[in-house]
Design a protein around this motif. Sequence first.
Motif, short mmCIF file in Angstrom:
data_model
loop_
_atom_site.label_atom_id
_atom_site.label_comp_id
_atom_site.label_asym_id
_atom_site.label_seq_id
_atom_site.Cartn_x
_atom_site.Cartn_y
_atom_site.Cartn_z
N ARG A 45 0.84 -1.21 0.00
CA ARG A 45 0.00 0.00 0.00
C ARG A 45 0.87 1.26 0.00
NH1 ARG A 45 -0.09 2.38 4.96
NH2 ARG A 45 0.55 1.10 6.74
N PRO A 46 0.44 2.30 -0.70
CA PRO A 46 1.26 3.50 -0.85
C PRO A 46 1.49 4.21 0.49
CG PRO A 46 -0.95 3.86 -1.69
CD PRO A 46 -0.84 2.40 -1.43
N LYS A 47 2.70 4.71 0.66
CA LYS A 47 3.08 5.46 1.87
C LYS A 47 3.29 6.93 1.49
CE LYS A 47 3.54 1.36 3.87
NZ LYS A 47 3.59 0.47 2.69
N SER A 48 3.18 7.81 2.45
CA SER A 48 3.24 9.24 2.16
C SER A 48 4.60 9.69 1.64
CB SER A 48 2.87 10.05 3.41
OG SER A 48 3.78 9.76 4.46
N GLU A 54 8.01 5.48 -8.91
CA GLU A 54 9.27 4.86 -8.51
C GLU A 54 9.03 3.76 -7.49
OE1 GLU A 54 13.32 6.28 -6.20
OE2 GLU A 54 12.40 7.63 -7.68
N ASP A 55 8.61 4.12 -6.29
CA ASP A 55 8.47 3.14 -5.21
C ASP A 55 7.31 2.17 -5.46
OD1 ASP A 55 10.51 4.32 -3.27
OD2 ASP A 55 9.19 6.03 -3.62
N VAL A 56 6.12 2.70 -5.75
CA VAL A 56 4.97 1.83 -5.95
C VAL A 56 5.15 0.98 -7.21
CG1 VAL A 56 2.47 1.74 -6.28
CG2 VAL A 56 3.44 3.44 -4.74
N SER A 57 5.79 1.54 -8.22
CA SER A 57 6.07 0.78 -9.43
C SER A 57 6.95 -0.42 -9.14
CB SER A 57 6.76 1.69 -10.46
OG SER A 57 7.15 0.96 -11.59
N LYS A 58 8.02 -0.21 -8.37
CA LYS A 58 8.91 -1.32 -8.04
C LYS A 58 8.20 -2.38 -7.22
CE LYS A 58 13.23 1.31 -8.15
NZ LYS A 58 14.36 1.84 -7.34
N LYS A 59 7.39 -1.95 -6.25
CA LYS A 59 6.68 -2.92 -5.42
C LYS A 59 5.65 -3.70 -6.22
CE LYS A 59 5.42 -0.02 -2.12
NZ LYS A 59 4.88 0.46 -0.82
N THR A 60 5.03 -3.02 -7.18
CA THR A 60 4.06 -3.70 -8.03
C THR A 60 4.74 -4.75 -8.90
OG1 THR A 60 2.62 -1.77 -8.07
CG2 THR A 60 2.30 -3.39 -9.81
N THR A 140 3.39 0.07 -16.92
CA THR A 140 2.94 1.15 -16.04
C THR A 140 2.56 2.40 -16.83
OG1 THR A 140 5.23 1.82 -15.69
CG2 THR A 140 4.24 0.37 -14.04
N GLN A 141 2.95 2.46 -18.11
CA GLN A 141 2.52 3.57 -18.94
C GLN A 141 1.12 3.34 -19.51
OE1 GLN A 141 4.63 6.19 -19.02
NE2 GLN A 141 5.92 4.91 -17.70
N LEU A 142 0.69 2.08 -19.47
CA LEU A 142 -0.59 1.72 -20.07
C LEU A 142 -1.65 1.34 -19.06
CD1 LEU A 142 0.82 -0.57 -22.91
CD2 LEU A 142 0.28 1.87 -23.07
N ALA A 143 -1.25 0.78 -17.94
CA ALA A 143 -2.20 0.24 -16.98
C ALA A 143 -1.95 0.83 -15.60
CB ALA A 143 -2.05 -1.29 -16.92
N PRO A 144 -2.93 0.79 -14.72
CA PRO A 144 -2.73 1.31 -13.36
C PRO A 144 -1.77 0.46 -12.56
CG PRO A 144 -4.82 0.17 -13.52
CD PRO A 144 -4.28 0.27 -14.92
N TYR A 145 -1.22 1.03 -11.53
CA TYR A 145 -0.40 0.29 -10.60
C TYR A 145 -1.34 -0.58 -9.77
CZ TYR A 145 2.82 3.95 -11.99
OH TYR A 145 3.60 4.79 -12.73
N TYR A 146 -1.05 -1.86 -9.70
CA TYR A 146 -2.04 -2.75 -9.10
C TYR A 146 -1.42 -3.70 -8.09
CZ TYR A 146 -0.18 -6.41 -12.13
OH TYR A 146 0.66 -7.31 -12.73
N PHE A 147 -2.28 -4.27 -7.27
CA PHE A 147 -1.90 -5.28 -6.29
C PHE A 147 -3.01 -6.33 -6.28
CE2 PHE A 147 -2.36 -7.17 -2.10
CZ PHE A 147 -1.06 -7.57 -1.81
N ASN A 149 -3.82 -10.25 -4.33
CA ASN A 149 -3.59 -11.56 -3.70
C ASN A 149 -4.93 -12.08 -3.22
OD1 ASN A 149 -4.14 -10.31 -1.22
ND2 ASN A 149 -2.03 -10.45 -0.46
N GLU A 150 -4.94 -13.14 -2.42
CA GLU A 150 -6.22 -13.73 -2.03
C GLU A 150 -7.02 -12.85 -1.09
OE1 GLU A 150 -3.02 -15.78 0.57
OE2 GLU A 150 -3.22 -14.91 -1.43
N LEU A 151 -6.37 -11.87 -0.49
CA LEU A 151 -7.05 -10.99 0.47
C LEU A 151 -7.59 -9.73 -0.17
CD1 LEU A 151 -7.78 -10.25 3.43
CD2 LEU A 151 -5.49 -9.25 3.62
N VAL A 152 -6.75 -9.06 -0.93
CA VAL A 152 -7.08 -7.72 -1.44
C VAL A 152 -6.70 -7.59 -2.91
CG1 VAL A 152 -6.46 -5.27 -1.28
CG2 VAL A 152 -6.85 -6.58 0.81
N SER A 153 -7.53 -6.86 -3.65
CA SER A 153 -7.19 -6.44 -5.01
C SER A 153 -7.27 -4.92 -5.03
CB SER A 153 -8.16 -7.02 -6.04
OG SER A 153 -8.12 -8.44 -6.03
N ALA A 154 -6.27 -4.26 -5.61
CA ALA A 154 -6.26 -2.80 -5.57
C ALA A 154 -5.55 -2.25 -6.80
CB ALA A 154 -5.56 -2.31 -4.30
#
Length: 228
Positions: A45-48, A54-60, A140-147, A149-154
Amino acid sequence: MEESVSGFKVRGTWGDVVEHGERITRALRDAGVDGEAFEEWDEWRPKSHERLGEDVSKKTAAQASVAEGEGEKAGKAPDEDLQTAGERLSESYEHVEEGDSDGAVERWSESLGYVARAADSAGRRALRRVENTVYQRVMTQLAPYYFDNELVSANIQKSTRGEDEVSFIFEVNVNDDDLKAEVSDRLGEFDDEVTRWHVDTEKQTETVEAAEGVEPPQSEDRSRSTTN
């Protein structure tokens, strides 16, 4: 916040996105959720203090990558498994010479298993290299940054209105319907009870490093919900 069958959606600044993730996380925790899937979500999940591109892209890219195979989980490189496969094959020949057909078949089968595991590990590594490059440079230029798993989709999307106004759309769905109802109730309670919500903010965060030039919330407190 907007709520629909597809999830809980917020539109606004980076601070709004971070707060939304904080609230979802707190609601899940209050509902008794923990474990690996929860930790994966909490990490992504994104942090302030982070940047979207950069960060969210790498985690995705990391969470979307091909999972480790059995060889990798065992800490074995493909060449190590191939070496072991050769040893098992030699042992198989020895059993044949000794007239031990059962032992020969067993070692031969093990040899094939190590060969297959080596190929699997090599293939997964190659796919990850391709995935990481393609995802970070193209997807990431075409689609949203996403997450997911079995618990959450975002997913998070960035939009620009006018020349300077940058806004974000962050949608989170809890995949279990019963749990989703609990989270919905808890989010409603937050709206009624919580008068201030402090999101995660590192004390020395520079605003120029905030998400895509968006200024983060001005607070030195760690993430807390408080009531007056």
